[in-house]
Design a protein around this motif. Structure first.
Motif, mmCIF file in Angstrom:
data_model
loop_
_atom_site.group_PDB
_atom_site.id
_atom_site.type_symbol
_atom_site.label_atom_id
_atom_site.label_comp_id
_atom_site.label_asym_id
_atom_site.label_seq_id
_atom_site.Cartn_x
_atom_site.Cartn_y
_atom_site.Cartn_z
ATOM 1 N N THR A 45 52.260 5.561 9.644
ATOM 2 C CA THR A 45 52.568 6.024 11.002
ATOM 3 C C THR A 45 51.343 5.936 11.904
ATOM 4 O O THR A 45 51.415 5.433 13.038
ATOM 5 N N THR A 46 50.224 6.424 11.413
ATOM 6 C CA THR A 46 48.991 6.391 12.200
ATOM 7 C C THR A 46 48.536 4.960 12.444
ATOM 8 O O THR A 46 48.099 4.608 13.549
ATOM 9 N N TYR A 47 48.643 4.133 11.418
ATOM 10 C CA TYR A 47 48.262 2.719 11.528
ATOM 11 C C TYR A 47 49.141 2.015 12.560
ATOM 12 O O TYR A 47 48.640 1.294 13.445
ATOM 13 N N PHE A 48 50.456 2.210 12.459
ATOM 14 C CA PHE A 48 51.371 1.552 13.389
ATOM 15 C C PHE A 48 51.208 2.088 14.811
ATOM 16 O O PHE A 48 51.421 1.344 15.779
ATOM 17 N N ASN A 49 50.856 3.363 14.940
ATOM 18 C CA ASN A 49 50.608 3.910 16.281
ATOM 19 C C ASN A 49 49.458 3.182 16.969
ATOM 20 O O ASN A 49 49.493 2.961 18.180
ATOM 21 N N VAL A 50 48.441 2.834 16.185
ATOM 22 C CA VAL A 50 47.329 2.068 16.760
ATOM 23 C C VAL A 50 47.815 0.689 17.196
ATOM 24 O O VAL A 50 47.483 0.214 18.293
ATOM 25 N N LEU A 51 48.616 0.043 16.358
ATOM 26 C CA LEU A 51 49.110 -1.291 16.703
ATOM 27 C C LEU A 51 50.006 -1.256 17.939
ATOM 28 O O LEU A 51 49.918 -2.125 18.814
ATOM 29 N N VAL A 52 50.873 -0.238 18.011
ATOM 30 C CA VAL A 52 51.704 -0.090 19.212
ATOM 31 C C VAL A 52 50.827 0.191 20.427
ATOM 32 O O VAL A 52 51.084 -0.315 21.534
ATOM 33 N N GLY A 53 49.770 0.976 20.210
ATOM 34 C CA GLY A 53 48.836 1.242 21.310
ATOM 35 C C GLY A 53 48.154 -0.020 21.793
ATOM 36 O O GLY A 53 47.938 -0.210 23.007
ATOM 37 N N ILE A 54 47.794 -0.902 20.862
ATOM 38 C CA ILE A 54 47.179 -2.176 21.242
ATOM 39 C C ILE A 54 48.169 -3.022 22.032
ATOM 40 O O ILE A 54 47.829 -3.620 23.064
ATOM 41 N N GLU A 55 49.414 -3.082 21.539
ATOM 42 C CA GLU A 55 50.447 -3.837 22.252
ATOM 43 C C GLU A 55 50.679 -3.246 23.646
ATOM 44 O O GLU A 55 50.855 -3.987 24.625
ATOM 45 N N SER A 56 50.681 -1.923 23.729
ATOM 46 C CA SER A 56 50.915 -1.268 25.019
ATOM 47 C C SER A 56 49.790 -1.556 25.999
ATOM 48 O O SER A 56 50.042 -1.854 27.178
ATOM 49 N N LEU A 57 48.561 -1.479 25.501
ATOM 50 C CA LEU A 57 47.424 -1.749 26.386
ATOM 51 C C LEU A 57 47.397 -3.216 26.800
ATOM 52 O O LEU A 57 47.084 -3.537 27.957
ATOM 53 N N THR A 58 47.727 -4.110 25.857
ATOM 54 C CA THR A 58 47.773 -5.525 26.199
ATOM 55 C C THR A 58 48.805 -5.784 27.288
ATOM 56 O O THR A 58 48.545 -6.498 28.270
ATOM 57 N N ALA A 59 49.986 -5.214 27.125
ATOM 58 C CA ALA A 59 51.027 -5.387 28.134
ATOM 59 C C ALA A 59 50.630 -4.741 29.454
ATOM 60 O O ALA A 59 50.899 -5.290 30.531
ATOM 61 N N ALA A 60 49.974 -3.581 29.373
ATOM 62 C CA ALA A 60 49.557 -2.899 30.598
ATOM 63 C C ALA A 60 48.508 -3.703 31.354
ATOM 64 O O ALA A 60 48.552 -3.801 32.586
ATOM 65 N N GLU A 61 47.566 -4.287 30.634
ATOM 66 C CA GLU A 61 46.538 -5.097 31.294
ATOM 67 C C GLU A 61 47.141 -6.370 31.886
ATOM 68 O O GLU A 61 46.760 -6.789 32.992
ATOM 69 N N THR A 62 48.084 -6.975 31.176
ATOM 70 C CA THR A 62 48.768 -8.149 31.718
ATOM 71 C C THR A 62 49.563 -7.776 32.955
ATOM 72 O O THR A 62 49.579 -8.504 33.963
ATOM 73 N N ASN A 63 50.222 -6.629 32.884
ATOM 74 C CA ASN A 63 50.994 -6.155 34.023
ATOM 75 C C ASN A 63 50.092 -5.852 35.211
ATOM 76 O O ASN A 63 50.433 -6.142 36.365
ATOM 77 N N GLU A 64 48.923 -5.279 34.935
ATOM 78 C CA GLU A 64 47.985 -4.979 36.024
ATOM 79 C C GLU A 64 47.490 -6.264 36.678
ATOM 80 O O GLU A 64 47.386 -6.348 37.922
ATOM 81 N N ALA A 65 47.181 -7.266 35.847
ATOM 82 C CA ALA A 65 46.710 -8.538 36.413
ATOM 83 C C ALA A 65 47.802 -9.188 37.261
ATOM 84 O O ALA A 65 47.521 -9.740 38.349
ATOM 85 N N ALA A 66 49.052 -9.124 36.794
ATOM 86 C CA ALA A 66 50.153 -9.695 37.568
ATOM 87 C C ALA A 66 50.375 -8.922 38.867
ATOM 88 O O ALA A 66 50.645 -9.503 39.929
ATOM 89 N N ALA A 67 50.255 -7.598 38.787
ATOM 90 C CA ALA A 67 50.417 -6.778 39.994
ATOM 91 C C ALA A 67 49.315 -7.066 41.006
ATOM 92 O O ALA A 67 49.562 -7.081 42.227
ATOM 93 N N LYS A 68 48.111 -7.284 40.517
ATOM 94 C CA LYS A 68 46.998 -7.636 41.420
ATOM 95 C C LYS A 68 47.267 -8.975 42.101
ATOM 96 O O LYS A 68 47.018 -9.139 43.318
ATOM 97 N N LYS A 69 47.824 -9.884 41.339
ATOM 98 C CA LYS A 69 48.156 -11.192 41.907
ATOM 99 C C LYS A 69 49.220 -11.052 42.979
ATOM 100 O O LYS A 69 49.127 -11.684 44.057
ATOM 101 N N GLN A 70 50.227 -10.224 42.743
ATOM 102 C CA GLN A 70 51.278 -10.004 43.721
ATOM 103 C C GLN A 70 50.737 -9.330 44.983
ATOM 104 O O GLN A 70 51.122 -9.669 46.108
ATOM 105 N N PHE A 71 49.841 -8.407 44.767
ATOM 106 C CA PHE A 71 49.261 -7.713 45.923
ATOM 107 C C PHE A 71 48.432 -8.677 46.779
ATOM 108 O O PHE A 71 48.544 -8.689 48.020
ATOM 109 N N ASP A 72 47.619 -9.491 46.134
ATOM 110 C CA ASP A 72 46.816 -10.470 46.881
ATOM 111 C C ASP A 72 47.712 -11.462 47.614
ATOM 112 O O ASP A 72 47.447 -11.842 48.771
#
Length: 452
Positions: free
Chosen positions: A134-161
């Motif tokens: 559970t703890t191990y998978f929580n880290v992996l889900v956290g990595i996936e979440s942060l990766t998606a969040a950073e990708t989403n932030e970059a896309a949002a920045k592009k849309q804003f510009d």
């Protein structure tokens, strides 16, 4: 000794920890050696094991020895004189229980408690596997979440510009720019929250293993879940769980021990019989003034039977019986409740495992569809057929779809472990099977996302 039983088998696997991503098997071995809950469970087992030793000791011969040396001075009132003497005594005494119903019943109870301690430790080991996963998978889900969040932030920045530039040349209303700015700010906040959640997941893994672990291996993109061949009949799985689950078997033995404790309490009404014997030697010497009598050395031997018949104890014995009966009832009710919960948990884990296959595939297709919708809206925005609001909405959908897909894949693996835990079949080979599925360095995905 128990926690280090896998050390030799995994020594080679643990070697690359310093230079490569750690896998689930390696992290589990670290947890076995560093988890404080498992260490406490091992100590509790040792404590409960000693109860049987002490109960058996009460039925074995009891032997003791004693020695004394005394000096006595006596003054006589009727005559003028006094005497001083010294005495020396030493001896050995022993006893052997011949019949004591309470002690016999207590030994039976402690034997059950000792067996239950073994199952409790086995259950603690199974629980450690699930907690580690559970703890191990929580880290992996956290990595996936942060990766998606950073990708989403970059896309949002592009849309804003993009919206800002279109506003400058008069091709878009100011509301589009505000919508894009709001989406960008929200995406930045999501990235901060995802980064904090990931760091907390890392800290939870450190708490479990006792040492920091940062690089982990995760599932590949093309992962396709499958139900193990021996997990197809839910009714048979429930029957296996009732028969083999270590926590339930431990509670069943606690019920048996409680029954023996009732018998032990009732033994307070029964007579006891014991065999006793002693050997002793005494000597006395000294001077006498006035009057005195010399006492020769003496040796004493004795052996005999002692019968103790309880007649009245103020009601304490019957009170102890009622107390033992109440504790037995609690143990029986706890066993029944645990059995019902095990039935429910086994069926729930099975349903989660079966449904997980369809869910993972559905989530994967949702990501594909959400990505296509986002790309299409992006193109539509550039040619003027879609608005920034359309792109923002599709971007949110894609972000959530990515999170749900990552969570569903690791939830499937978690359900597989929980089902094996419920039926009492959670062994090291289960971890090895899941570990072989983890072939991707999850941290590299995060690093590449951050670089972009």
């Amino acid at each position: 000794m128990i926690r280090r039983s896998l050390t030799l088998a995994l020594a080679v696997a643990l070697t690359p920890l310093t230079s490569h991503a750690a896998d689930l098997l390696q992290v589990y071995e670290m947890a076995r050696n560093g988890d404080t809950q498992l260490a406490a469970a091992e100590s509790t087992r040792l404590i409960n094991k000693e109860g049987q030793v002490q109960a058996r000791a009460a039925l074995l011969p009891q032997i003791g020895g004693e020695a004394s040396l005394n000096r006595t001075r006596t003054s006589y009132d009727d005559i003028s004189g006094s005497s001083t003497s010294k005495t020396r005594n030493y001896g050995i005494n022993g006893s052997q229980t011949l019949f004591n119903w309470s002690q016999f019943a207590n030994l039976r109870a402690q034997r059950d408690v000792s067996k239950a301690a073994d199952f409790d430790l086995e259950s603690a080991n199974d629980e450690l596997i699930v907690r580690t996963a559970t703890t191990y998978f929580n880290v992996l889900v956290g990595i996936e979440s942060l990766t998606a969040a950073e990708t989403n932030e970059a896309a949002a920045k592009k849309q804003f510009d993009y919206a800002d530039k279109r506003l400058e040349v008069g091709l878009a209303p100011i509301t589009d720019m505000h919508e894009a700015r709001a989406q960008y700010d929200q995406a930045r906040a999501n990235t901060i929250l995802a980064r904090n959640a990931l760091e907390d997941a890392y800290q939870a893994l450190t708490e479990l293993t006792g040492q920091p672990v940062r690089d982990l291996r995760g599932l590949p993109v093309d992962f396709r879940p499958e139900v193990p061949a021996n997990r197809s009949n839910v009714d048979q799985l429930v029957a296996d769980a009732v028969a083999r689950n270590p926590a339930l078997k431990a509670q069943e033995l606690q019920v048996s021990a409680a029954e023996s404790n009732v018998s032990s309490a009732r033994g307070g009404h029964y007579p006891t019989l014991s065999l006793g014997g002693s050997w002793g030697k005494s000597a006395r010497w000294g001077d006498t003034t006035g009057s005195g009598t010399a006492v020769p050395d003496a040796t004493t031997n004795s052996i005999g039977l002692t019968l103790n018949v309880p007649i009245f104890a103020g009601g304490a014995t019957q009170s102890g019986v009622r107390q033992a009966l109440a504790r037995r009832d609690i143990a029986q009710d706890t066993f029944e409740q645990q059995k019902r919960a095990l039935d429910r948990n086994t069926r729930n884990a099975y349903q989660a495992l079966v449904a997980g296959i369809s869910e993972v595939e559905a989530r994967r297709l949702t990501v594909v569809s959400a990505q296509s919708a986002y790309d299409a809206s992006q193109v539509g925005l550039e040619v003027g057929t879609r608005t920034v609001l359309d792109v923002v909405q599709n971007q949110k959908t894609l972000f959530q779809a990515q999170l749900d897909y990552a969570t569903s894949r690791y939830n499937f693996l978690q359900a597989r472990l929980q089902l094996s835990q419920a039926i009492g079949d959670l062994e090291i080979n289960e971890i090895q099977d899941i570990n072989r599925l983890l072939t991707v360095d999850a941290s590299s995905k995060l690093q590449s996302s951050s670089a972009q």
